[in-house]
Design a protein around this motif. Structure first.
Motif, PDB file in Angstrom:
ATOM      1  N   GLY A 332     -13.887  11.127   3.252  1.00 51.57           N
ATOM      2  CA  GLY A 332     -13.284  11.280   4.573  1.00 51.57           C
ATOM      3  C   GLY A 332     -13.073   9.951   5.263  1.00 51.57           C
ATOM      4  N   GLY A 333     -12.275   9.983   6.323  1.00 53.69           N
ATOM      5  CA  GLY A 333     -11.976   8.762   7.069  1.00 53.69           C
ATOM      6  C   GLY A 333     -10.781   8.961   7.956  1.00 53.69           C
ATOM      7  N   VAL A 334     -10.158   7.869   8.334  1.00 52.68           N
ATOM      8  CA  VAL A 334      -9.014   7.904   9.250  1.00 52.68           C
ATOM      9  C   VAL A 334      -7.840   7.168   8.620  1.00 52.68           C
ATOM     10  CG1 VAL A 334      -8.148   7.274  11.530  1.00 52.68           C
ATOM     11  CG2 VAL A 334     -10.534   7.985  11.262  1.00 52.68           C
ATOM     12  N   LEU A 335      -6.695   7.815   8.594  1.00 57.65           N
ATOM     13  CA  LEU A 335      -5.449   7.202   8.145  1.00 57.65           C
ATOM     14  C   LEU A 335      -4.588   6.965   9.370  1.00 57.65           C
ATOM     15  CD1 LEU A 335      -3.354   6.355   5.987  1.00 57.65           C
ATOM     16  CD2 LEU A 335      -2.645   8.751   5.883  1.00 57.65           C
ATOM     17  N   GLN A 336      -4.278   5.708   9.642  1.00 56.15           N
ATOM     18  CA  GLN A 336      -3.496   5.349  10.823  1.00 56.15           C
ATOM     19  C   GLN A 336      -2.132   4.824  10.412  1.00 56.15           C
ATOM     20  OE1 GLN A 336      -6.053   2.595  13.002  1.00 56.15           O
ATOM     21  NE2 GLN A 336      -6.710   4.262  14.354  1.00 56.15           N
ATOM     22  N   ILE A 337      -1.089   5.337  11.073  1.00 61.40           N
ATOM     23  CA  ILE A 337       0.280   4.863  10.859  1.00 61.40           C
ATOM     24  C   ILE A 337       0.807   4.373  12.193  1.00 61.40           C
ATOM     25  CG2 ILE A 337       2.590   5.412  10.059  1.00 61.40           C
ATOM     26  CD1 ILE A 337      -0.049   7.814   9.087  1.00 61.40           C
ATOM     27  N   TYR A 338       1.291   3.132  12.196  1.00 57.79           N
ATOM     28  CA  TYR A 338       1.727   2.495  13.435  1.00 57.79           C
ATOM     29  C   TYR A 338       3.080   1.847  13.206  1.00 57.79           C
ATOM     30  CZ  TYR A 338       1.824  -1.030  17.180  1.00 57.79           C
ATOM     31  OH  TYR A 338       2.196  -1.816  18.240  1.00 57.79           O
TER      32      TYR A 338
END
Length: 433
Positions: A332-338
């Motif tokens: 698990g974790g965080v996927l960030q798109i910017y």
């Protein structure tokens, strides 16, 4: 004496210049074959003219220079036609100058041409060291003949005796240097061609092995389940299950082939204006089930900037990066798109909080057949990403730390519709000019 050495070194510079520059220039550029065959001959003729024009310690009786070295090199390496042409250039240009040395020049030039005609075919068949030794010996021999004829027919004045002895010593030394460097240059070019050929053959063998391995597995599985469908005692539910698995395996084989074709032909075919926000949202919809399975939270900060590219390949590029990011977070974790604008280019930044990569892994990222997923990866995903971004005139930068995650930054040209009006006008003006 110092001026004599400087003049000899200047002559040697004239000789070495085409030996280094012409073969490398020909190799790097697509020069037509008929020009390639005669280019070095023309430069040898030009060097002969330079050596005669800027002699060493000229007097009224004779002119000393190193013209015989390019004459020997061109005659021995290039054959009969080149030998005759260089002989005519030497004799013809020397006739324009005063002095009694014209007869000596004519005799020695014809002697060089005749000797080269006899030896040229055998000369090229000799090993490199033997060619250097023979060329040096021939140069020393022609130098002795030159001084001997000059003394016999005209006499060498006392002030020129030292220069004559220096000429007898310097000419074979300069021939040895020139011939050795020529052999070295051609050896390195031939070695480089063999290395390129070996690398191409290795790439083909890797490609064949990878294709056979990656496609054979799903095809074998599909064939097995289709054979099971021939059993009459299977229930309808089992038949549907086996048929679905066979179709999935065939789809997997098709996806692998698509990756290879994208790598082989990354250039966009149907270019159109793409809304970055819309395309990323579409890819997120594709990837969300995989993210949910891996307990990965997807966060997106998007802006509706436009770029130029092929829709399917751009989506595939983003999909490969996001899929890698999710697979790098097995717990698990965080996927960030910017998305933003940076220096008039669209910036797409995709980051994760996964396992990260070492410096050595980052340096090899994008190489064919290199993967950080061990047996699960083929090494084609990031290779395809690099090729697609390159075909869209973009750049990609990756930063990563072990156990901290990876950040992928993609820079793509902004569509002209988002450029200031003044910039668009300037572009139109330059287009007209």
């Amino acid at each position: 004496m110092l001026n004599i050495v400087k003049d000899f070194l200047l002559n040697l510079f004239f000789i070495l210049l085409p030996i280094f520059t012409i073969p490398i220039w020909i190799e790097q550029r697509k020069v037509p074959k008929h020009i390639k065959q005669h280019l070095l001959t023309i430069f040898y003729a030009f060097v002969i003219i330079l050596c005669i024009t800027i002699p060493v310690g000229a007097d009224k009786v004779s002119i000393f220079d190193l013209r015989q070295i390019p004459l020997w090199l061109g005659s021995l390496y290039r054959g009969i036609a080149t030998s005759a042409f260089l002989c005519l250039v030497t004799v013809g240009y020397r006739s324009l100058f005063e002095g009694a040395g014209f007869f000596v020049t004519a005799v020695t030039s014809v002697l060089v041409m005749g000797t080269s005609i006899v030896l040229s075919k055998k000369f090229l068949q000799l090993p490199s060291k033997h060619r250097i030794s023979l060329a040096t010996a021939l140069s020393a021999f022609s130098g002795i003949i030159t001084i001997g004829l000059a003394e016999l027919f005209h006499g060498i004045p006392s002030p020129s005796v030292l220069l004559s002895l220096t000429y007898l010593l310097v000419q074979p030394i300069c021939m040895f240097i020139a011939c050795s460097l020529k052999e070295m240059v051609y050896h390195n070019i031939a070695l480089r061609k063999r290395m390129i050929r070996a690398e191409k053959m290795e790439a083909v063998s890797h490609l064949a092995a990878s294709i056979s391995h990656e496609i054979r597995n799903p095809l074998t599985a599909a064939r097995g389940f289709m054979q099971l469908l021939e059993q009459h005692h299977l229930s309808p539910e089992k038949r549907r299950q086996y048929a679905r698995i066979a179709i999935e395996e065939l789809d997997r084989a098709e996806a692998i082939i698509t990756d290879y074709l994208t790598f082989a032909k990354p250039a966009p075919e149907t270019v159109e204006k793409l809304n970055v926000k819309t395309e990323i949202e579409r890819v997120i919809d594709f990837i969300r089930p995989l993210a949910n399975m891996n307990s990965v939270e997807v966060r997106a900060t998007l802006a509706p900037f436009s770029i130029i590219g092929e829709r399917e390949k751009f989506r595939q590029c983003l999909l490969n990066i996001m899929k890698n990011a999710i697979e790098a977070m097995p717990n698990g974790g965080v996927l960030q798109i910017y998305v933003s604008i940076e220096k008039r280019r669209v910036l797409i930044r995709i980051s994760d909080t996964g396992v990260g990569m070492t410096k050595e892994q980052m340096e090899r990222l994008g190489e064919p057949y290199f993967t950080t997923k061990e047996i699960k990866g083929t090494g084609l995903g990031m290779m395809v990403v690099y090729r697609i971004i390159e075909s869209m005139n973009g750049t990609i930068h990756i930063q990563s730390e072990i156990h901290k995650g990876t950040e992928v930054s993609i820079y793509l040209p902004l569509s002209s519709s988002h450029l200031p009006q003044e910039v668009r006008k300037a572009k139109k003006i330059f287009a007209v000019l």
